[in-house]
Structure formats: structure tokens, C-alpha cells
Scaffold this motif. Structure first.
Motif, mmCIF file in Angstrom:
data_model
loop_
_atom_site.group_PDB
_atom_site.id
_atom_site.type_symbol
_atom_site.label_atom_id
_atom_site.label_comp_id
_atom_site.label_asym_id
_atom_site.label_seq_id
_atom_site.Cartn_x
_atom_site.Cartn_y
_atom_site.Cartn_z
ATOM 1 N N LYS A 37 0.853 -1.191 0.000
ATOM 2 C CA LYS A 37 0.000 0.000 0.000
ATOM 3 C C LYS A 37 0.891 1.244 0.000
ATOM 4 O O LYS A 37 1.659 1.472 0.945
ATOM 5 C CB LYS A 37 -0.904 -0.022 1.232
ATOM 6 N N THR A 38 0.784 2.049 -1.048
ATOM 7 C CA THR A 38 1.704 3.171 -1.258
ATOM 8 C C THR A 38 0.975 4.502 -1.330
ATOM 9 O O THR A 38 -0.007 4.638 -2.052
ATOM 10 C CB THR A 38 2.507 2.967 -2.557
ATOM 11 N N PHE A 39 1.479 5.473 -0.561
ATOM 12 C CA PHE A 39 1.001 6.848 -0.607
ATOM 13 C C PHE A 39 2.151 7.737 -1.089
ATOM 14 O O PHE A 39 3.311 7.481 -0.767
ATOM 15 C CB PHE A 39 0.555 7.343 0.771
ATOM 16 N N ALA A 40 1.833 8.784 -1.849
ATOM 17 C CA ALA A 40 2.843 9.750 -2.298
ATOM 18 C C ALA A 40 2.564 11.113 -1.684
ATOM 19 O O ALA A 40 1.400 11.514 -1.542
ATOM 20 C CB ALA A 40 2.848 9.848 -3.822
ATOM 21 N N LYS B 138 -0.002 11.275 10.375
ATOM 22 C CA LYS B 138 -1.438 10.989 10.465
ATOM 23 C C LYS B 138 -1.817 9.763 9.638
ATOM 24 O O LYS B 138 -2.662 8.955 10.051
ATOM 25 C CB LYS B 138 -2.228 12.213 9.989
ATOM 26 N N GLU B 139 -1.188 9.626 8.472
ATOM 27 C CA GLU B 139 -1.541 8.541 7.549
ATOM 28 C C GLU B 139 -0.667 7.295 7.710
ATOM 29 O O GLU B 139 -0.863 6.313 6.993
ATOM 30 C CB GLU B 139 -1.418 9.046 6.103
ATOM 31 N N LYS B 140 0.281 7.306 8.640
ATOM 32 C CA LYS B 140 1.298 6.244 8.706
ATOM 33 C C LYS B 140 0.727 4.836 8.853
ATOM 34 O O LYS B 140 1.342 3.866 8.392
ATOM 35 C CB LYS B 140 2.294 6.522 9.830
ATOM 36 N N ASP B 141 -0.434 4.699 9.465
ATOM 37 C CA ASP B 141 -1.020 3.368 9.625
ATOM 38 C C ASP B 141 -1.800 2.921 8.394
ATOM 39 O O ASP B 141 -2.308 1.802 8.350
ATOM 40 C CB ASP B 141 -1.944 3.338 10.853
ATOM 41 N N ASN C 83 2.187 1.230 3.593
ATOM 42 C CA ASN C 83 3.404 0.457 3.860
ATOM 43 C C ASN C 83 4.623 1.128 3.246
ATOM 44 O O ASN C 83 5.749 0.891 3.655
ATOM 45 C CB ASN C 83 3.288 -0.957 3.286
ATOM 46 N N ARG C 84 4.363 1.942 2.229
ATOM 47 C CA ARG C 84 5.454 2.616 1.520
ATOM 48 C C ARG C 84 5.060 4.061 1.248
ATOM 49 O O ARG C 84 3.922 4.343 0.870
ATOM 50 C CB ARG C 84 5.748 1.895 0.207
ATOM 51 N N ALA C 85 6.020 4.966 1.445
ATOM 52 C CA ALA C 85 5.788 6.394 1.189
ATOM 53 C C ALA C 85 6.748 6.873 0.114
ATOM 54 O O ALA C 85 7.959 6.641 0.210
ATOM 55 C CB ALA C 85 5.987 7.208 2.460
ATOM 56 N N ILE C 86 6.201 7.528 -0.910
ATOM 57 C CA ILE C 86 7.011 8.176 -1.932
ATOM 58 C C ILE C 86 7.060 9.652 -1.574
ATOM 59 O O ILE C 86 6.020 10.317 -1.522
ATOM 60 C CB ILE C 86 6.415 8.010 -3.350
ATOM 61 N N LYS D 99 8.293 1.039 7.582
ATOM 62 C CA LYS D 99 7.790 1.577 6.317
ATOM 63 C C LYS D 99 8.945 1.710 5.318
ATOM 64 O O LYS D 99 10.067 2.047 5.700
ATOM 65 C CB LYS D 99 7.153 2.959 6.510
ATOM 66 N N GLU D 100 8.659 1.441 4.055
ATOM 67 C CA GLU D 100 9.645 1.727 3.018
ATOM 68 C C GLU D 100 9.486 3.182 2.616
ATOM 69 O O GLU D 100 8.364 3.661 2.429
ATOM 70 C CB GLU D 100 9.448 0.830 1.796
ATOM 71 N N VAL D 101 10.606 3.890 2.480
ATOM 72 C CA VAL D 101 10.581 5.305 2.116
ATOM 73 C C VAL D 101 11.423 5.508 0.858
ATOM 74 O O VAL D 101 12.603 5.165 0.832
ATOM 75 C CB VAL D 101 11.123 6.195 3.253
#
Length: 207
Positions: free
Chosen positions: A2-5, A142-145, A148-151, A171-173
Motif C-alpha cells: 500500500k503506497t502513498f505519495a 497521520k496517515e502512517k497506519d 506500507n510505503r511512502a514516496i 515503512k519503506e521510504v
């Protein structure tokens, strides 16, 4: 995965197209982040000139760009005769920028826009600033949960404590930023997960 940018517009695109050297197609950028990394949420943090638009910091998380667009249009339409040529040009330029943000909203970006404020410098001149670092760091936590991965589309060294924490919690960064605008400590932290935004020129530039 699950990836958020998260996009820090002021850092990544500092100086605009003249600094970057090419014009970004934001629809292509959105598509790239989804296709390459599977990003399901893309947050964009930036500043806007509001020209006396009534904005409540206590109730709102972001400036509503569609309402601000109407506000600026109404100023030019209803009060244009009382404005100088310079004022009309300035508001017109800011209106164009707001319309750009309206397009980003339509594309699917999650906008977090902050009013630009005027700060008086020691020499008596004023400086316009809308520092969104704290806002972006807040939303990362706030969104960390939820990811799994942040761009991270920023090279600002101020984000290092938050990014180290995210990595420590599993988390993968990935850092996607302009090399010349990226702090040494961020590059060192990211290692092989640092990607130079300039290499995406042919893929993301506006034709």
C-alpha cells in the motif's frame, strides 16, 4: 504494498519551470506514481494567494480552491475598474495558478493548500511565504497506519526525523526529488531509494 505519495511543491518545484528547465505534465506525473509505484493516494502541499478570501484556520485543513477561484474571478469582474493595471495583472496571475490547482483536484490529487502570508524583513521589505513542511510532516504521521510505503517528492532535510521514524517502524521510504534540491542527509538516508526527478524529464514533460 500500500503506497502513498507526498508532494512538497515548494521544494520540488522551487523556482518554477525556469529552475526545472522543463514543464511538468501533472496528469502524467499522477499516472507515473500510480503505474510505477502503485500509489493509491497522492497528497500535494503548496501555498496560494487568497486576496482577502475568508479562510478559517480553525475549521479548514485546506483552502477550497474552487471557492477561491470564484472569489478572484469576482474581484476582477466586479471591482476591476477600481484596480490598477498592476493589481489586475497580479490577481489574474494568481487566478491562473488557482485554476491550475482546480485541474490537479480534478485529476485526483489530494490538495492541502495554505494561504501565503506576508512577513516583514529587517530591511523593511516584505517576503511572501507559505511554509508547508509542518503540514506535510503532520499528514505523514497521520496517515502512517494506512500505508506500507511512502514516496516523498521533496529533498528538504527538515523531513529527516519523520522519515527516520517511518523507516524504523517498518515503512519503506522512497525519495523522488531533484538532486540539486535534495539535502545531503536525505540522500544518505535514502541510499538506493533516492531517485533523481530530472531523469523523468522525457516521461513527464508537457508536450
Amino acid at each position: 504494498m500500500k503506497t502513498f505519495a507526498f508532494i512538497d511543491a515548494s521544494n520540488l518545484f522551487y523556482g518554477g519551470e525556469k529552475s526545472l528547465g522543463w514543464k511538468i505534465d501533472y496528469k502524467k506525473l499522477l499516472g507515473y506514481l500510480k503505474e510505477k509505484y502503485g500509489a493509491i493516494e497522492i497528497f500535494y502541499f503548496g501555498g496560494v494567494e487568497i486576496h482577502d478570501f475568508e479562510y478559517d484556520y480553525q475549521k479548514n485543513e485546506t483552502v477550497p480552491v474552487k471557492e477561491l477561484e470564484k472569489h478572484l474571478s469576482d474581484i476582477l469582474k466586479n471591482n476591476g475598474k477600481n484596480l490598477s493595471e498592476a493589481e489586475i495583472l497580479l490577481i489574474g496571475r494568481h487566478l491562473q495558478r488557482i485554476r491550475f490547482y482546480v485541474h490537479l483536484d480534478k485529476f485526483g490529487y489530494n490538495l492541502f493548500m495554505k494561504p501565503v502570508k506576508l512577513y516583514e524583513k529587517e530591511d523593511g521589505t516584505t517576503k511572501r511565504k507559505a511554509n508547508c513542511d509542518v503540514d506535510m510532516a503532520f499528514h505523514l504521521m497521520k496517515e502512517k497506519d494506512n500505508f506500507n510505503r511512502a514516496i516523498i517528492l521533496s529533498g528538504d532535510g527538515d523531513f529527516l526525523p519523520v522519515l527516520k521514524y517511518l523507516k524504523k517502524t517498518g515503512k519503506e521510504v522512497i525519495i523522488l526529488s531533484r538532486s540539486e534540491r535534495t539535502a545531503k542527509e536525505i540522500k544518505k538516508f535514502a541510499g538506493s531509494n533516492f531517485k533523481d526527478f530530472q531523469y523523468l524529464r522525457e516521461r513527464l514533460k508537457m508536450v
